[in-house]
Design an enzyme around this catalytic site. Structure first.
Site, PDB file in Angstrom:
ATOM      1  N   SER A 149       0.946  -1.276   0.036  1.00 10.60           N
ATOM      2  CA  SER A 149      -0.024   0.077   0.054  1.00 10.60           C
ATOM      3  C   SER A 149       0.893   1.380   0.211  1.00 10.60           C
ATOM      4  O   SER A 149       1.807   1.066   0.523  1.00 10.60           O
ATOM      5  CB  SER A 149      -0.821  -0.042   1.121  1.00 10.60           C
ATOM      6  OG  SER A 149      -1.721   1.277   1.491  1.00 10.60           O
ATOM      7  N   TYR A 162      -2.086  -1.561   9.944  1.00 13.67           N
ATOM      8  CA  TYR A 162      -2.347  -2.166   8.876  1.00 13.67           C
ATOM      9  C   TYR A 162      -1.203  -1.924   8.052  1.00 13.67           C
ATOM     10  O   TYR A 162      -0.504  -2.622   7.190  1.00 13.67           O
ATOM     11  CB  TYR A 162      -3.721  -1.479   7.994  1.00 13.67           C
ATOM     12  CG  TYR A 162      -3.992  -1.589   6.503  1.00 13.67           C
ATOM     13  CD1 TYR A 162      -4.220  -2.876   6.062  1.00 13.67           C
ATOM     14  CD2 TYR A 162      -3.412  -0.502   5.772  1.00 13.67           C
ATOM     15  CE1 TYR A 162      -4.134  -2.849   4.745  1.00 13.67           C
ATOM     16  CE2 TYR A 162      -3.586  -0.591   4.443  1.00 13.67           C
ATOM     17  CZ  TYR A 162      -3.920  -1.581   4.078  1.00 13.67           C
ATOM     18  OH  TYR A 162      -3.994  -1.884   2.590  1.00 13.67           O
TER      19      TYR A 162
HETATM   20  P1  NDP Z   1     -12.079  -5.348  -1.439  1.00 16.16           P
HETATM   21  O1  NDP Z   1     -12.594  -5.218  -0.021  1.00 16.16           O
HETATM   22  O2  NDP Z   1     -12.559  -4.543  -2.472  1.00 16.16           O
HETATM   23  O3  NDP Z   1     -11.784  -7.058  -1.609  1.00 16.16           O
HETATM   24  C1  NDP Z   1     -11.162  -7.941  -0.697  1.00 16.16           C
HETATM   25  C2  NDP Z   1     -10.845  -9.092  -1.386  1.00 16.16           C
HETATM   26  O4  NDP Z   1     -10.295 -10.030  -0.537  1.00 16.16           O
HETATM   27  C3  NDP Z   1     -12.403  -9.879  -1.555  1.00 16.16           C
HETATM   28  O5  NDP Z   1     -12.066 -10.645  -2.749  1.00 16.16           O
HETATM   29  C4  NDP Z   1     -12.537 -10.621  -0.325  1.00 16.16           C
HETATM   30  O6  NDP Z   1     -13.248 -11.751  -0.483  1.00 16.16           O
HETATM   31  C5  NDP Z   1     -10.921 -10.986  -0.091  1.00 16.16           C
HETATM   32  N1  NDP Z   1     -10.960 -10.973   1.263  1.00 16.16           N
HETATM   33  C6  NDP Z   1     -11.052 -10.222   2.295  1.00 16.16           C
HETATM   34  N2  NDP Z   1     -10.581 -11.007   3.442  1.00 16.16           N
HETATM   35  C7  NDP Z   1     -10.319 -11.873   3.319  1.00 16.16           C
HETATM   36  C8  NDP Z   1      -9.652 -13.074   4.165  1.00 16.16           C
HETATM   37  N3  NDP Z   1      -9.490 -13.085   5.253  1.00 16.16           N
HETATM   38  N4  NDP Z   1      -9.220 -14.181   3.471  1.00 16.16           N
HETATM   39  C9  NDP Z   1      -9.399 -14.317   2.166  1.00 16.16           C
HETATM   40  N5  NDP Z   1      -9.909 -13.182   1.350  1.00 16.16           N
HETATM   41  C10 NDP Z   1     -10.090 -12.293   1.947  1.00 16.16           C
HETATM   42  O7  NDP Z   1     -10.540  -4.765  -1.177  1.00 16.16           O
HETATM   43  P2  NDP Z   1      -9.449  -4.277  -2.222  1.00 16.16           P
HETATM   44  O8  NDP Z   1      -9.833  -4.941  -3.495  1.00 16.16           O
HETATM   45  O9  NDP Z   1      -9.459  -2.643  -2.223  1.00 16.16           O
HETATM   46  O10 NDP Z   1      -7.959  -4.719  -1.583  1.00 16.16           O
HETATM   47  C11 NDP Z   1      -7.320  -5.657  -1.994  1.00 16.16           C
HETATM   48  C12 NDP Z   1      -5.982  -5.621  -1.641  1.00 16.16           C
HETATM   49  O11 NDP Z   1      -5.193  -4.285  -1.826  1.00 16.16           O
HETATM   50  C13 NDP Z   1      -5.693  -5.636  -0.025  1.00 16.16           C
HETATM   51  O12 NDP Z   1      -4.521  -6.507   0.169  1.00 16.16           O
HETATM   52  C14 NDP Z   1      -5.599  -4.441   0.465  1.00 16.16           C
HETATM   53  O13 NDP Z   1      -4.922  -4.097   1.582  1.00 16.16           O
HETATM   54  C15 NDP Z   1      -4.813  -3.793  -0.744  1.00 16.16           C
HETATM   55  N6  NDP Z   1      -5.063  -2.311  -0.998  1.00 16.16           N
HETATM   56  C16 NDP Z   1      -6.021  -1.634  -1.224  1.00 16.16           C
HETATM   57  C17 NDP Z   1      -6.117  -0.092  -1.167  1.00 16.16           C
HETATM   58  C18 NDP Z   1      -7.435   0.500  -1.592  1.00 16.16           C
HETATM   59  O14 NDP Z   1      -7.415   1.827  -1.510  1.00 16.16           O
HETATM   60  N7  NDP Z   1      -8.324  -0.252  -2.002  1.00 16.16           N
HETATM   61  C19 NDP Z   1      -4.873   0.589  -1.198  1.00 16.16           C
HETATM   62  C20 NDP Z   1      -3.702  -0.272  -1.306  1.00 16.16           C
HETATM   63  C21 NDP Z   1      -3.581  -1.685  -0.971  1.00 16.16           C
HETATM   64  P3  NDP Z   1     -14.831 -11.734  -0.406  1.00 16.16           P
HETATM   65  O15 NDP Z   1     -15.351 -10.979  -1.684  1.00 16.16           O
HETATM   66  O16 NDP Z   1     -15.445 -13.277  -0.317  1.00 16.16           O
HETATM   67  O17 NDP Z   1     -15.159 -11.159   0.919  1.00 16.16           O
END
Ligand code: NDP
Length: 257
Positions: A149, A162
């Site tokens: 991030s 985080y």
């Molecule tokens: P979303 O909330 O849109 O999507 C999260 C995804 O991760 C979903 O597919 C969800 O599955 C899955 N997930 C959540 N928790 C778990 C868990 N404990 N085990 C397995 N799967 C899990 O988040 P983003 O797409 O925005 O985030 C994705 C990555 O990007 C993360 O690592 C986040 O830290 C990182 N990130 C995001 C930023 C942002 O601004 N959005 C910025 C920088 C980094 P399900 O759909 O089944 O719930």
């Protein structure tokens, strides 16, 4: 269209049901790569992504996985091995995207041990041991992309637990690259800036004040969207970027320069 040959490349994408993982899974499929994607609870969303990838002419399978529960990783690896054999007649996959995860927003004074442990389990322990369990299934010459991030470079109040884990992922990426280089596996970390997804309750997308603040602190003058990220990740799985290794690639539009 879905020819199964030795040349078919396969990526495993964690958290591929929504947000950045979904976007990356589609971008990866657009590069001609098949996908095994995981979801935690939203099977319906994962199935939709599988159908979207099939519409692109690639094969995809969705599997449940909780990355915060390392006790389940051996079973997951067994499942992946079985799917590779039954769907692709392969023993290995080529690319791993460690993307799944959620955040915690709390000041250092208010963060609970339970919140901290959750962040460790999802973002650090989960990535470490899931990768460890999947290593025998990753083909020599493959690639791994971890997701960090922008918050690991700049500090915003409320993201200490985080962001500390994301900092750890960046160090872990260099160690993975060092150790796995002997197998020809390149490992990089992509650090998105603030992107409009469901992350953090969708705050960056839905809170107009926060959205405007982020845009004002971004050189390109707007908040990121998933389409800004998926292609960056997918490119790291292409021959064009084969010599890029152990790098932190920030995709933030130039946040907090
Ligand atoms: P979303 O909330 O849109 O999507 C999260 C995804 O991760 C979903 O597919 C969800 O599955 C899955 N997930 C959540 N928790 C778990 C868990 N404990 N085990 C397995 N799967 C899990 O988040 P983003 O797409 O925005 O985030 C994705 C990555 O990007 C993360 O690592 C986040 O830290 C990182 N990130 C995001 C930023 C942002 O601004 N959005 C910025 C920088 C980094 P399900 O759909 O089944 O719930």
């Amino acid at each position: 269209m879905n020819t199964t040959t030795q040349e078919t490349r396969i990526a495993v994408v964690t958290g591929g049901s929504r947000g950045l993982g979904r976007n990356a899974a589609l971008a990866i499929a657009n590069k001609g790569i098949d996908v095994i994607l995981t979801y935690r609870s939203r099977k319906d969303e994962a199935d939709t992504v599988v159908a979207e990838i099939a519409a692109l002419g690639r094969r995809a399978v969705a599997l449940p996985l909780d990355v915060s529960r390392s006790a389940g990783f051996t079973d997951f690896a067994v499942q992946v091995k079985g799917i590779l054999a039954s769907q692709w007649q392969r023993e290995h996959f080529d690319y791993l995207l460690n993307n799944a995860g959620t955040g915690v927003h709390a000041g250092i004074a208010e963060t609970t041990e339970a919140q901290f442990d959750e962040m460790v389990n999802i973002h650090l322990k989960g990535v470490f041991f899931l990768t460890q369990k999947l290593l025998p299934l990753i083909a020599d010459g493959g690639r791994i992309v971890n997701v960090s991030s922008g918050l690991a470079r700049f500090a915003l109040p409320g993201y200490a637990a985080y962001a500390a884990m994301k900092g750890g992922i960046e160090v872990l990426t260099r160690y993975m690259a060092k150790e796995l280089g002997a197998r020809g596996i390149a490992v990089n970390v992509v650090a998105p800036g603030a992107i409009e997804t469901d992350f953090g309750g969708g705050a960056v997308r839905d809170n107009a004040q926060l959205n405007a603040f982020v845009a004002s602190q971004t050189a390109l003058g707007r908040v990121g969207v998933p389409d800004d990220i998926g292609g960056v990740i997918a490119s790291l799985f292409t021959p064009d970027l084969r010599w890029v290794n152990a790098q932190r690639i920030e995709a933030s539009g130039g946040m907090f320069l």
